[in-house]
Scaffold this active site. Structure first.
Site, PDB file in Angstrom:
ATOM      1  N   GLN A 115      -8.758  24.087  -7.273  1.00 14.08           N
ATOM      2  CA  GLN A 115      -7.596  23.197  -7.271  1.00 14.08           C
ATOM      3  C   GLN A 115      -7.733  22.051  -6.268  1.00 14.08           C
ATOM      4  O   GLN A 115      -6.849  21.201  -6.188  1.00 14.08           O
ATOM      5  CB  GLN A 115      -6.337  24.009  -6.948  1.00 14.08           C
ATOM      6  CG  GLN A 115      -6.037  25.081  -7.958  1.00 14.08           C
ATOM      7  CD  GLN A 115      -4.930  26.015  -7.507  1.00 14.08           C
ATOM      8  OE1 GLN A 115      -4.268  25.793  -6.498  1.00 14.08           O
ATOM      9  NE2 GLN A 115      -4.717  27.087  -8.259  1.00 14.08           N
ATOM     10  N   HIS A 180      -4.008  26.284  -3.804  1.00 10.92           N
ATOM     11  CA  HIS A 180      -2.701  26.015  -3.197  1.00 10.92           C
ATOM     12  C   HIS A 180      -2.756  25.003  -2.047  1.00 10.92           C
ATOM     13  O   HIS A 180      -2.331  25.284  -0.925  1.00 10.92           O
ATOM     14  CB  HIS A 180      -2.061  27.322  -2.715  1.00 10.92           C
ATOM     15  CG  HIS A 180      -1.754  28.284  -3.813  1.00 10.92           C
ATOM     16  ND1 HIS A 180      -0.919  29.368  -3.653  1.00 10.92           N
ATOM     17  CD2 HIS A 180      -2.173  28.341  -5.111  1.00 10.92           C
ATOM     18  CE1 HIS A 180      -0.844  30.049  -4.800  1.00 10.92           C
ATOM     19  NE2 HIS A 180      -1.610  29.428  -5.687  1.00 10.92           N
ATOM     20  N   TYR A 294       0.711  38.427  -9.962  1.00 12.10           N
ATOM     21  CA  TYR A 294      -0.008  38.267 -11.220  1.00 12.10           C
ATOM     22  C   TYR A 294      -0.426  39.607 -11.801  1.00 12.10           C
ATOM     23  O   TYR A 294      -0.660  39.737 -13.002  1.00 12.10           O
ATOM     24  CB  TYR A 294      -1.219  37.360 -11.018  1.00 12.10           C
ATOM     25  CG  TYR A 294      -0.829  35.952 -10.630  1.00 12.10           C
ATOM     26  CD1 TYR A 294      -0.186  35.109 -11.540  1.00 12.10           C
ATOM     27  CD2 TYR A 294      -1.070  35.458  -9.354  1.00 12.10           C
ATOM     28  CE1 TYR A 294       0.190  33.832 -11.196  1.00 12.10           C
ATOM     29  CE2 TYR A 294      -0.702  34.175  -8.991  1.00 12.10           C
ATOM     30  CZ  TYR A 294      -0.067  33.366  -9.910  1.00 12.10           C
ATOM     31  OH  TYR A 294       0.310  32.096  -9.558  1.00 12.10           O
TER      32      TYR A 294
END
Length: 404
Positions: A115, A180, A294
């Site tokens: 990310q 993140h 998750y």
């Protein structure tokens, strides 16, 4: 369309007294004209698509394709184009009449993994004079871990380079292995810079005031800490902190009616939420959440959807759309969209429109789901249209409006 041609021939048509073949030429030209018109109509149709919505027919036009995972866009003044960040580390200038530039020089090296990469962009409030462009990006530390960094450079007159790039903020400690980072950059009406940060997928750090994970920070444009920040003089709390208890903040915008900062963040499996961060307040993560892990199990630290001393979101999604990008609609172009908040959705591949009454969300409408594209950023252009970036290796810039 009018086409003309002047030609001379050596042979003649004895019956008509005209150049031989002239009628065939006219027929060919007429056929060519109709073919060109049909081709143009087809091109316009393929570049624009219409979709129904509660407020009328929506027209979506493709302005640009071939972007490499674009993350953010900022419109330059005086109709001079827009700057677009690409997550692998490129900053580009797009102009309607000039297309897409080569990568602009002077951009800092980024940590382009998972990310991470080049993230948000914001123009200084005095850009017309200073030409300062602010960037946030993932930066690697000496131990291989990474964090979010922000700084600014001066855009050259020809738009080809960011000069004298200066770092004004580093998220410390660096804890991310690729997840993140957040982040969004917003200037308020007083000229303060807010940076909305992720918690590097390290849950407890959002509650640790000696760390900058999972926080909103507030700075002067040159990186100095304002004297009235809520934790100034309260060591070991970091003085940059404005609010805490956030997870992975992917959207931030200034409410044009109240002047307040709004942010939104990803929950885990469920629990995406919108907040209005107030000075010194705790927004709960991971103590309070509407999501689960998750794995399907509860978040280990969670006390439920509420926890003492924490703030509730003004809106949340029990099932996560994976929200990203956010823009308030206050333009006069499409009155039916006034008092709306547009939010991108990555997982749900839609543009979400929320109708607002003050700080309350009245209802939600999902738009553009038929495109089947992850929407990364949402901005309102100076022309009153909504612009979105799609997150893909062949990402697109789309212009969206109601049919007039």
């Amino acid at each position: 369309m009018t086409l003309s041609c002047t030609t001379s021939f050596e042979n003649t048509d004895s019956a008509a007294g005209k150049p031989a073949g002239s009628r065939k030429l006219r027929a060919l030209l007429v056929a060519a004209a109709f073919t060109l018109v049909a081709w143009q109509a087809q091109a316009q149709t393929s570049a624009s698509r219409s979709f129904p919505s509660e407020k009328g027919e929506i027209v979506v036009s493709e302005l640009l394709t071939g972007l490499d995972h674009p993350w953010s866009i900022a419109f330059l003044p005086d109709d001079s184009g827009a700057l677009i960040t690409e997550r692998p580390g490129h900053l580009r200038l797009w102009q309607a009449d000039g297309g897409l530039s080569e990568p602009i020089g002077g951009v800092p090296e980024v940590y382009a993994r998972s990310q991470g990469g080049l993230l948000d962009i914001a123009l200084a409030p005095d850009f017309a004079q200073s030409r300062r462009v602010y960037l946030s990006y993932a930066e690697q530390g000496d131990d291989g871990k990474a964090g979010t960094t922000a700084g600014y450079g001066v855009l050259s007159a020809d738009g080809r380079k960011l000069e004298n790039f200066t770092v004004i903020f580093r998220q410390t400690p660096k804890l991310s292995s690729g997840a993140h980072f957040g982040s969004r950059l917003v200037f308020d009406r007083q000229g303060y810079l807010f940076i909305a940060l992720g918690e590097n997928n390290q849950r407890p750090t959002s509650q640790d005031l000696d760390k900058l994970q999972g926080k909103v920070v507030r700075l002067h444009p040159d990186g100095r800490v304002p004297d009235d920040n809520p934790f100034v003089g309260k060591a070991p709390a970091r003085p940059e902190i404005w609010s805490y208890g956030h997870r992975n903040q992917q959207g931030a915008a200034l409410n044009p009616w109240s002047g307040k900062l709004w942010t939104h963040e990803h929950g885990p499996r469920g629990g995406d939420e919108i907040n209005i961060p107030q000075a010194g307040r705790n927004y709960g993560w991971p103590l309070a959440t509407y999501g689960i892990n998750y794995s399907g199990l509860a978040i280990p630290e969670a006390q439920g959807t509420h926890a003492g001393g924490t703030e509730q979101p003004i809106h949340y999604w029990k099932v996560s759309p994976a929200i990203s990008g956010m823009a308030f609609y206050d333009a006069g172009r499409f009155p039916a969209w006034r008092r709306s908040l547009f939010i991108g959705a990555l997982k749900d591949q839609a543009l979400i429109r929320l109708e607002l009454d003050g700080d309350k969300v009245l209802r939600e409408e999902r738009l553009l789901a038929a495109l089947d594209e992850r929407i990364r950023d949402v901005r309102i252009g100076p022309d009153g249209y909504v612009y979105v970036l799609t997150d893909a290796s062949q990402g697109r810039l789309l212009k969206i409006g109601l049919k007039e």
